[in-house]
Design a protein around this motif. Structure first.
Motif, PDB file in Angstrom:
ATOM      1  N   LEU A   1       7.645  -1.939   1.191  1.00  0.00           N
ATOM      2  CA  LEU A   1       7.892  -1.769  -0.240  1.00  0.00           C
ATOM      3  C   LEU A   1       6.610  -1.390  -0.969  1.00  0.00           C
ATOM      4  CD1 LEU A   1      10.253  -4.788  -1.084  1.00  0.00           C
ATOM      5  CD2 LEU A   1      10.887  -2.377  -0.950  1.00  0.00           C
ATOM      6  N   ALA A   2       5.498  -2.011  -0.586  1.00  0.00           N
ATOM      7  CA  ALA A   2       4.216  -1.726  -1.239  1.00  0.00           C
ATOM      8  C   ALA A   2       3.759  -0.300  -0.963  1.00  0.00           C
ATOM      9  CB  ALA A   2       3.162  -2.714  -0.758  1.00  0.00           C
ATOM     10  N   ALA A   3       4.173   0.268   0.176  1.00  0.00           N
ATOM     11  CA  ALA A   3       3.771   1.623   0.543  1.00  0.00           C
ATOM     12  C   ALA A   3       4.611   2.688  -0.132  1.00  0.00           C
ATOM     13  CB  ALA A   3       3.859   1.792   2.064  1.00  0.00           C
ATOM     14  N   ASP A   4       5.646   2.274  -0.858  1.00  0.00           N
ATOM     15  CA  ASP A   4       6.516   3.225  -1.540  1.00  0.00           C
ATOM     16  C   ASP A   4       5.691   4.049  -2.535  1.00  0.00           C
ATOM     17  OD1 ASP A   4       8.493   4.490  -3.163  1.00  0.00           O
ATOM     18  OD2 ASP A   4       9.925   2.965  -2.546  1.00  0.00           O
ATOM     19  N   PRO A   5       5.737   5.375  -2.458  1.00  0.00           N
ATOM     20  CA  PRO A   5       4.953   6.213  -3.372  1.00  0.00           C
ATOM     21  C   PRO A   5       5.262   5.971  -4.850  1.00  0.00           C
ATOM     22  CG  PRO A   5       5.818   7.527  -1.560  1.00  0.00           C
ATOM     23  CD  PRO A   5       6.468   6.183  -1.464  1.00  0.00           C
ATOM     24  N   GLY A   6       6.456   5.501  -5.147  1.00  0.00           N
ATOM     25  CA  GLY A   6       6.833   5.282  -6.540  1.00  0.00           C
ATOM     26  C   GLY A   6       6.353   3.967  -7.111  1.00  0.00           C
ATOM     27  N   ARG A   7       5.797   3.100  -6.265  1.00  0.00           N
ATOM     28  CA  ARG A   7       5.348   1.796  -6.751  1.00  0.00           C
ATOM     29  C   ARG A   7       3.953   1.913  -7.352  1.00  0.00           C
ATOM     30  NH1 ARG A   7       7.620  -3.096  -6.314  1.00  0.00           N
ATOM     31  NH2 ARG A   7       6.284  -4.923  -6.545  1.00  0.00           N
ATOM     32  N   ARG A   8       3.719   1.189  -8.438  1.00  0.00           N
ATOM     33  CA  ARG A   8       2.431   1.253  -9.118  1.00  0.00           C
ATOM     34  C   ARG A   8       1.318   0.794  -8.199  1.00  0.00           C
ATOM     35  NH1 ARG A   8      -0.298  -2.288 -12.569  1.00  0.00           N
ATOM     36  NH2 ARG A   8       1.411  -3.802 -12.403  1.00  0.00           N
ATOM     37  N   ARG A   9       0.251   1.590  -8.139  1.00  0.00           N
ATOM     38  CA  ARG A   9      -0.881   1.269  -7.269  1.00  0.00           C
ATOM     39  C   ARG A   9      -1.690   0.111  -7.837  1.00  0.00           C
ATOM     40  NH1 ARG A   9       0.637   2.612  -2.757  1.00  0.00           N
ATOM     41  NH2 ARG A   9       2.561   2.346  -3.913  1.00  0.00           N
ATOM     42  N   ALA A  10      -2.236  -0.716  -6.965  1.00  0.00           N
ATOM     43  CA  ALA A  10      -3.076  -1.839  -7.383  1.00  0.00           C
ATOM     44  C   ALA A  10      -4.368  -1.803  -6.583  1.00  0.00           C
ATOM     45  CB  ALA A  10      -2.335  -3.156  -7.134  1.00  0.00           C
ATOM     46  N   SER A  11      -5.331  -2.626  -6.967  1.00  0.00           N
ATOM     47  CA  SER A  11      -6.557  -2.743  -6.189  1.00  0.00           C
ATOM     48  C   SER A  11      -6.217  -3.305  -4.818  1.00  0.00           C
ATOM     49  CB  SER A  11      -7.545  -3.665  -6.906  1.00  0.00           C
ATOM     50  OG  SER A  11      -7.018  -4.988  -6.941  1.00  0.00           O
ATOM     51  N   ARG A  12      -7.186  -3.235  -3.902  1.00  0.00           N
ATOM     52  CA  ARG A  12      -6.925  -3.735  -2.553  1.00  0.00           C
ATOM     53  C   ARG A  12      -6.550  -5.212  -2.583  1.00  0.00           C
ATOM     54  NH1 ARG A  12     -10.735  -2.061   2.358  1.00  0.00           N
ATOM     55  NH2 ARG A  12      -9.774  -0.102   1.691  1.00  0.00           N
ATOM     56  N   THR A  13      -7.291  -5.983  -3.388  1.00  0.00           N
ATOM     57  CA  THR A  13      -6.983  -7.413  -3.498  1.00  0.00           C
ATOM     58  C   THR A  13      -5.603  -7.616  -4.105  1.00  0.00           C
ATOM     59  OG1 THR A  13      -9.330  -7.932  -3.773  1.00  0.00           O
ATOM     60  CG2 THR A  13      -7.735  -9.615  -4.470  1.00  0.00           C
ATOM     61  N   GLY A  14      -5.308  -6.840  -5.154  1.00  0.00           N
ATOM     62  CA  GLY A  14      -3.999  -6.954  -5.785  1.00  0.00           C
ATOM     63  C   GLY A  14      -2.881  -6.541  -4.851  1.00  0.00           C
ATOM     64  N   LEU A  15      -3.137  -5.534  -4.024  1.00  0.00           N
ATOM     65  CA  LEU A  15      -2.126  -5.083  -3.070  1.00  0.00           C
ATOM     66  C   LEU A  15      -1.831  -6.155  -2.033  1.00  0.00           C
ATOM     67  CD1 LEU A  15      -0.355  -2.797  -1.959  1.00  0.00           C
ATOM     68  CD2 LEU A  15      -2.330  -2.004  -0.646  1.00  0.00           C
ATOM     69  N   VAL A  16      -2.869  -6.801  -1.523  1.00  0.00           N
ATOM     70  CA  VAL A  16      -2.687  -7.865  -0.536  1.00  0.00           C
ATOM     71  C   VAL A  16      -1.885  -9.008  -1.146  1.00  0.00           C
ATOM     72  CG1 VAL A  16      -3.865  -9.638   0.816  1.00  0.00           C
ATOM     73  CG2 VAL A  16      -4.746  -7.294   0.800  1.00  0.00           C
ATOM     74  N   ALA A  17      -2.238  -9.377  -2.388  1.00  0.00           N
ATOM     75  CA  ALA A  17      -1.512 -10.460  -3.057  1.00  0.00           C
ATOM     76  C   ALA A  17      -0.054 -10.085  -3.274  1.00  0.00           C
ATOM     77  CB  ALA A  17      -2.177 -10.781  -4.393  1.00  0.00           C
ATOM     78  N   ASP A  18       0.180  -8.828  -3.667  1.00  0.00           N
ATOM     79  CA  ASP A  18       1.535  -8.360  -3.911  1.00  0.00           C
ATOM     80  C   ASP A  18       2.374  -8.412  -2.630  1.00  0.00           C
ATOM     81  OD1 ASP A  18       3.475  -7.406  -5.658  1.00  0.00           O
ATOM     82  OD2 ASP A  18       3.055  -5.313  -5.213  1.00  0.00           O
ATOM     83  N   VAL A  19       1.781  -7.978  -1.514  1.00  0.00           N
ATOM     84  CA  VAL A  19       2.489  -7.985  -0.229  1.00  0.00           C
ATOM     85  C   VAL A  19       2.791  -9.420   0.214  1.00  0.00           C
ATOM     86  CG1 VAL A  19       2.277  -7.472   2.235  1.00  0.00           C
ATOM     87  CG2 VAL A  19       1.610  -5.759   0.544  1.00  0.00           C
TER      88      VAL A  19
END
Length: 287
Positions: free
Chosen positions: A140-158
């Motif tokens: 889901l996080a890799a979906d091109p339509g999802r809002r990009r976040a910082s690396r730390t934010g991405l890890v937390a989101d996942v």
């Protein structure tokens, strides 16, 4: 802002297709599975039922959710969560029935067995559902339509998404103690997720659940860990697909609270003592 008319029409079509496909696949798998000896169990009333309702729901819900997903990444997440959680749930349903496996109860029991050098089927299920949730959340996080976040934010989101998916899978399993209860609980959770672009992710599981419900209520089939885990995991994907970090954190906090409460309080007793819930729980069930 509301969806454009063309977009709304496309979303409605995806939801209808997802629901219908989930129902059709679920019913077809249930009919073809029959009642093999390996899947026969005795329910709370002493009736012989088949666990084939679990694979039927897992297959129908996964296919239906993938068909109704708004993007290829979301479809891959649905298949990963539904089939992954369903597979390890089925493993626990079959292997966990063996005498040497029955002694370990709850997470504490599985961890105690691990300290003794034994890997229980329940622990395999917990790890497998967690892994499926993590993989689905990453998709889901890799979906091109999802809002990009910082690396730390991405890890937390996942990680938050994985917690929501695995936590919802576990929650639905906690309700699978009486005929139809887990399906009804999932319907209450999934119905508000139907509107919007990602509504097809919830429509597929609800359609598959509707297809299996008559056999569940009629005490001919039951969901077991396979069906309840897959059903919950897919509803978790639907939640994760439409929420950001704050929403995922709030949902996860609620799931953790309910899971902790289940260790102290019997959900069955709460339902039986609460007007409205008691009648809804018994609706359609054999007397």
């Amino acid at each position: 802002m509301s969806e454009p008319a063309s977009s709304s029409s496309g979303s409605n079509a995806r939801r209808l297709l997802s629901f219908a496909l989930g129902t059709a696949v679920g019913r077809a798998v249930l009919r073809r599975a029959g009642s093999p000896e390996l899947l026969r169990r005795t329910n709370f009333r002493g009736r012989e039922v088949t666990l084939a309702g679990g694979p039927a729901l897992a297959a129908g819900a996964s296919v239906g959710a993938a068909a109704g997903a708004p993007t290829p990444a979301a479809a891959a997440a649905a298949l990963t969560a539904g089939l992954g959680a369903g597979a390890v749930g089925l493993y626990d349903d079959v292997v966990g029935a063996r005498p040497e496996q029955k002694a370990a109860k709850g997470l504490k029991g599985h961890l105690a067995a691990l300290r003794e050098g034994r890997v229980t089927s329940g622990l395999v299920k917990v790890a497998g559902v967690g892994a499926a949730g993590l993989a689905a959340s990453a998709l889901l996080a890799a979906d091109p339509g999802r809002r990009r976040a910082s690396r730390t934010g991405l890890v937390a989101d996942v990680l938050l998404g994985a917690g929501v998916i695995a936590g919802t899978a576990n929650l639905l399993n906690l309700f699978d103690l009486r005929p139809g209860r887990a399906i009804k609980a999932g319907a209450l959770l999934g119905a508000p997720l139907m509107p919007g672009r990602a509504g097809g992710l919830a429509a597929g599981p609800l359609g598959a659940a509707a297809g299996v419900l008559p056999d569940d209520l009629g005490e001919r089939a039951m969901l077991g860990d396979c069906g309840a885990n897959a059903y919950g995991a897919l509803l978790g994907v639907a939640i994760a697909a439409r929420t950001g970090p704050a929403g995922r954190a709030a949902v996860l906090a609620g799931l953790v609270a309910l899971t902790a409460a289940s260790e102290k309080v019997s959900f069955t007793q709460v339902i039986q003592s609460t007007p409205g819930l008691r009648e809804l729980d018994a609706l359609g069930r054999r007397p």
